[in-house]
Each structure stands twice: as C-alpha cells, then as structure tokens.
Write a protein that holds these residues in place. Structure first.
Motif, short mmCIF file in Angstrom:
data_model
loop_
_atom_site.label_atom_id
_atom_site.label_comp_id
_atom_site.label_asym_id
_atom_site.label_seq_id
_atom_site.Cartn_x
_atom_site.Cartn_y
_atom_site.Cartn_z
N PHE A 185 49.77 4.99 12.52
CA PHE A 185 49.32 5.22 13.90
C PHE A 185 49.88 6.52 14.44
O PHE A 185 49.15 7.35 15.01
N PHE A 239 51.07 1.87 20.19
CA PHE A 239 50.95 0.93 19.07
C PHE A 239 51.90 -0.22 19.31
O PHE A 239 53.07 -0.03 19.64
N MET A 265 43.39 3.96 10.51
CA MET A 265 44.07 4.30 11.75
C MET A 265 43.43 5.51 12.40
O MET A 265 43.32 5.59 13.63
#
Lengths: 343, 343
Positions: free
Chosen positions: A204, A184, A167
DNA sequence: TTGTAAGCGTTATCAA
DNA sequence: TTGATAACGCTTACAA
C-alpha cells in the motif's frame, strides 16, 4: 471382522500374492484373464488395500500434509482444502490438514518433516518462513510448495498473489475518485505470525508513493495482533477510533481483509461516518460477505490457487519437473458500492 | 536423506529396539535412566515414528475419516473440520476429509470401510443413510458417529440439531409479527443427496400446523436440485418468481439456508419486494453473511457440534462407553432486521 | 507372465 | 526391566 488381505484374494483366485498386487494395481505384464479373475475375487471378498502396508513396503505414503497458520474454517484455508482435495483425491492421495500458531510449533513441524516419512509432500499455506526455516526446507527429500507465502525461498514450487499490482489498482481507484488523503488499516492477525500483513501494508505504501501521494497524506494503522485485544470487537473499535483520530482524516481507506473491513464499516457508521459518502472503503479477498454487502474489494480465488499448488506437488511427487515452478497470480479489483467520489 | 529408524536410536543408545519403542511411547516398566538415554539419542538423531509401521504392527491407525456430502469450503463442513481438528489433533489423531456426492460414491465408501483398516473411526456429516446403508454401518468394528444426520440409525453415536423446535420459534416469530400467510423456500442442494432439506421443510409444515395455520395460508417451494439449473442465479430467480406467483402472496418466509436466503433477498428487491416492509425473511445457520446483512436467522454452531462428535468418536475409539451416545442440540432464533410486523 | 522370498519399521509376545 | 523374535500386509527384485 477379520481383515481381508491380499493373501486371501490370492487364495481365492488361485494365484500368488504378487500377482494379485500387480493385477489390482493395474500394472502391465499381467494376463488380462488372470487380472479379471483376481478382480472378481477381490470384489467378492470386498478387499481393499491397507495403505499402511503399501506405504511401508513401497515408501510412498499417498498422503499429503497441508500446513496452515489459521483455523481450518477460515475462508482462505477452507478454500485451499477444497482446491487441494479436488486435484489430490482423484490422484489417490489423502490430504491431512494441520495448523500451527506459533513459531515453536512451526519449527517442530519442520524439524520432524525430513525424517518423518509419513507424507509424500507438503503444501505450506500463508506462512512466511525465516531464513533458518527456509534452509531447513531445502534439505527435504519430499516436495514442499508454498501457497500465499511472502517469499519463494526454500520452496520447491509456489503460488503467490501479486499484491503490488492489486494495491496499485486499489489506490489508483481511490485517487481516480478524487481522494487526497488515504490510509491503510492492517488486520490484527491471530497467533504469532504476521501472515502477509506486512506485505499488504508495505505494498500500500509503495503504491501510494508511486501514484504521487506525499507522506503527509498517507497513513497506516497497525493494530498489532488479535491476542492483544479482549475481543475482536475491541480491535474493531480501536481501528475506528484510530482512523477518526487521524488529522487530516482520510477519505479513502484500504482494509487488509474483507473479514475486518465489513464490520469496520458498521463500526464507522456507529461513529457517524457514512460509507461511501464520508469515506470510501476497499477490502481484500472478495469473500461471500463482501459480495453480500456489496463492498468494493480485491478478488482472489484461493480454490484456484490451491488447485494450482496441488498440481505442482502432485507433479513433483511423481518425480516430474515443473516448467513453471513459481507462479504469480493477478488479483482483480471489483468496484462495488463502498467506494465513491469525494462529495 | 536416509530415514532414521527405531533401530538407529537403539544402536545409538546401546539398547534393544523394543526398549526404544517402550521408552519413547512412555510405557511403564522402563528404567527412567534408560528412558532418558533413549530420549537423548532420539532427539539427537531427530527420530520420529513411522506411523505406517506403527499402524501395521499395532492395528491402530491413529487416523480418522470425515465424510462430507458437500464441498470442504462450505460454512458447515469447514466448521466441522475445525472442530474435529481441535479435539482429535491433540489426541494424536490425523483427520482425513473425503467427500461423496452420489449414492454410488457413498456406497463404495461404506462398503470399503469395514475391510479397510485405514482409519480408526469415521464421522459422517450431513448425510442421510437409507436402511441398507445403516445396516452396513452396524457391521463395522470401528466407531461411526453421525453429525447433522436425519436419523441415528446405524450410528454408534450422533449429534443432531433439534430442527423442530427451531422451526417452532421461527414460525412463531412470524405469527407474532402478524403474518397470516407464510411459506418455506427449500434450497436446491448440490449433488444427489437431499441433505436435511426434507427435514426442514417438513418441520416447517408441522410447525405451521401446530401454530394453527391452515393449509391455504401455508406454501412450500421446492426447487429440486442445484444441478437442475444452469447456474445458482437461475435457481435464485426461479425461487423469487415462484414466490411472487403465489396467490395469496406470503408476507413471511423461512429459507432453508442463509446462503440462499441472502441472495434471495437481493433478488426480491430487484422484483420490487422490500424486506422486511413487504416480506419478512428468516434464514437458517447464522453464517457470517447472515450477520453482515443483519438477517434474522436460526443460529447453530457446527464447530461446537463437531467438537462434541469428535469427543464421542475419540472415546469410542479408546474403547470407552458413552453416557450419552446420541445428543440433540437446540438451535436458537436470532431476530434481526429482515423480519418486521405487517404494515 | 507368474511365483518366491526378502524386506519395509514398528509392536507384541515370550523369555531371560 | 530388558532382549529376541514373530507378526502386521504389502511391494519388489529376482528367479522360473
């Protein structure tokens, strides 16, 4: 067609049952002459062992269960099947796939396991166990290895992806391309489970924070479960709509899985959003589809992961100890054509 | 963790082993009172049957073998796995996948089968048997159903696609769009087998003839086997090169499988051939990838085919007779964006 | 190195 | 409706 038994072979070869058993299984302390004789007899009679009888007598089933939480024909699950097959089949093990889609089913599976004795080991795929379930696993006498699970708790061994670093790479790429507002998009998973969704969404947010995005410039779209929608298309439209409703609108997004990202791009185009000119998109998995549409994505190799997991159960089933019980693999970002600089 | 046996339950419930067996299997001639008592004891002790012991005693294994000639994580094979699982798992059967990639392996599998007794039935997938092999199957006492095979010979039941009609549709579309010169591109199959390749190539030639194409305007590119190439990419380049070398160059082609057609289109683009402006392309299968790149293709549904095949083995394993042993399914042409009129 | 015999956990047959 | 008892086909001490 009457079954040909060990005993028939013994009769034919003129030796005792146990000698046949030993000879055919390649055990030592068998005269090579008799072994040859036995093998000839076995071949002639086309004998093959009854796994059931062997298992019953020896306690080893030579079978391994693979537990999935999604359909067997998904990209990930079928890859796991293949990887496991590649290492287990040559070792003489059969693999038996099963799927569970509710916590109830999962619990029945786990509860039956310890007393079951129908398999020598289990690989549990993409399933996040709760505390009670992990505890249940610890009581087992057969090895259980986790594949793509959130935690390693309760598993004798595991193979996980390092979603955090992946990520970081993904968000880092967006940042490097000049994107200031990112989002996201979670994938509405089928069934009861949350899979690794929460994981990736969380990763994220962490990555964004770490890279200096402030709260106002980071959004997260959670679409719930697939069952909440009448069709996958509805989920897709919902995703696109929610994305476009965001104010300020993000210019770079990460989508939890390729399988959702690809049709989402098409849906966005329908809404007049061009990729990557108006919006950059990064997926996860690197499936065939991602490659076909040249989508930027985070590559992982479930066949390889599964081979590794299978090697681990195999070793454990053989009573060996692992030097590295828990492995964390590093996924790799593959920049392709769905990411570009801010125009 | 000592195994909990039927006997333990019998002790706990204060009845005999046989009563436990009957009660738990739901047989009649068991007093409902005792059945309840037994069930309670079983639940308390978390008893579950040893499939091995049951199998050994009863002769039924409650297991079904699935034989493939390609990797388990291919689109077709994984779909078959899923379809079979959907119908067999609720019926109490485990499914056991295996793959063979050479005739030698196939023969060992077939030879072992009749005397093996480790499964109650077999589904054979995408494998074309020769005469000897078909004959071997006929001797079996367990049902064997063919899925996606060329012939139905030797199988107790089968599920096939009607490739001829599909091909008529495909060639018909090209003709309708004005294409005068057409070609078929075979897919270099992995392993020893020829799969249904020969079938589709043959069907293409037949369809072309039927629709009035003369020999000079129809070409057929046979790329041999995947093993002949250093990499799939090489096979792809070979295909594109051979295609472009054709004189006169075809303006419409059918490619044996989507998985080869999609990258071939990309390869053609690299050679300066635009699809569909310069060349129309039709694939077969309608995989996710085909849909993602909006390729014209012939749709088939292996999950559904497999469900049907599984229902057939299931019935046969239960000793029932089929009203339709051999089913032929009709694939459907899905025109999308890789086919267009001659410009 | 080989043979004998006692399991392994069920089901199935036959009596009770 | 229930209970003994003999298979089922193999492995594994233990004995020879």
């Amino acid at each position: 067609m009457p079954r040909v038994t060990l005993h028939d072979v013994a009769l034919e070869a003129g030796v005792s049952d146990s000698t046949v058993s030993r000879a055919l299984r390649g055990l030592d302390k068998v005269d090579e002459g008799t072994r040859a004789k036995v093998k000839d007899a076995a071949r002639e009679l086309r004998f093959s062992f009854s796994r059931n009888a062997s298992s019953l007598a020896s306690g080893k089933t030579m079978r391994l269960a693979l537990l999935f939480s999604d359909a067997l024909n998904t990209w990930f699950d079928s890859s796991v099947l293949q990887g496991a097959y590649e290492v287990l089949s040559p070792a003489g093990y059969d693999i038996i796939p099963s799927t569970v889609s509710t916590d109830f089913e999962l619990n029945s599976f786990l509860n039956r396991l310890p007393y079951d004795g129908n398999v020598d080991g289990v690989i549990v795929c993409s399933i996040n166990l709760d505390t009670a379930q992990s505890k249940a696993l610890k009581k087992l006498t057969i090895p259980v290895v986790g594949l793509d699970s959130r935690t390693i708790d309760g598993f004798d061994a595991s193979v996980l992806m390092d979603d955090d670093t992946a990520m970081d790479d993904a968000v880092g790429l967006l940042q490097g391309l000049g994107h200031q507002r990112i989002a996201f998009v979670g994938w509405p998973a089928p069934g009861d489970f949350r899979f690794s969704s929460q994981l990736r969404a969380g990763a994220f947010m962490k990555a964004a924070k770490r890279l200096g995005f402030d709260d106002g410039s980071v959004a997260r779209i959670d679409l719930g479960k697939m069952n909440d929608y009448r069709s996958p298309d509805d989920a897709l439209s919902a995703a696109a709509a929610r994305l476009l409703a965001l104010d300020p609108r993000p210019t770079g997004i990460c989508v939890e899985v390729d399988g959702f990202a690809v049709p989402l791009i098409a849906e966005l185009k329908r809404f007049g959003v061009r990729v990557p000119e108006d919006m950059s998109v990064i997926g996860f998995d690197d499936t065939d589809v991602a490659a076909a549409v040249e989508m930027t994505t985070v590559h992982q190799n479930p066949v390889e992961m599964s081979r590794l997991a299978a090697r681990k159960v195999l070793a454990l089933m053989r009573g060996q100890t692992l030097d590295e019980a828990h492995s964390v693999l590093r996924p790799m970002l593959i920049p392709r054509k769905t990411t570009g600089p801010i125009l």
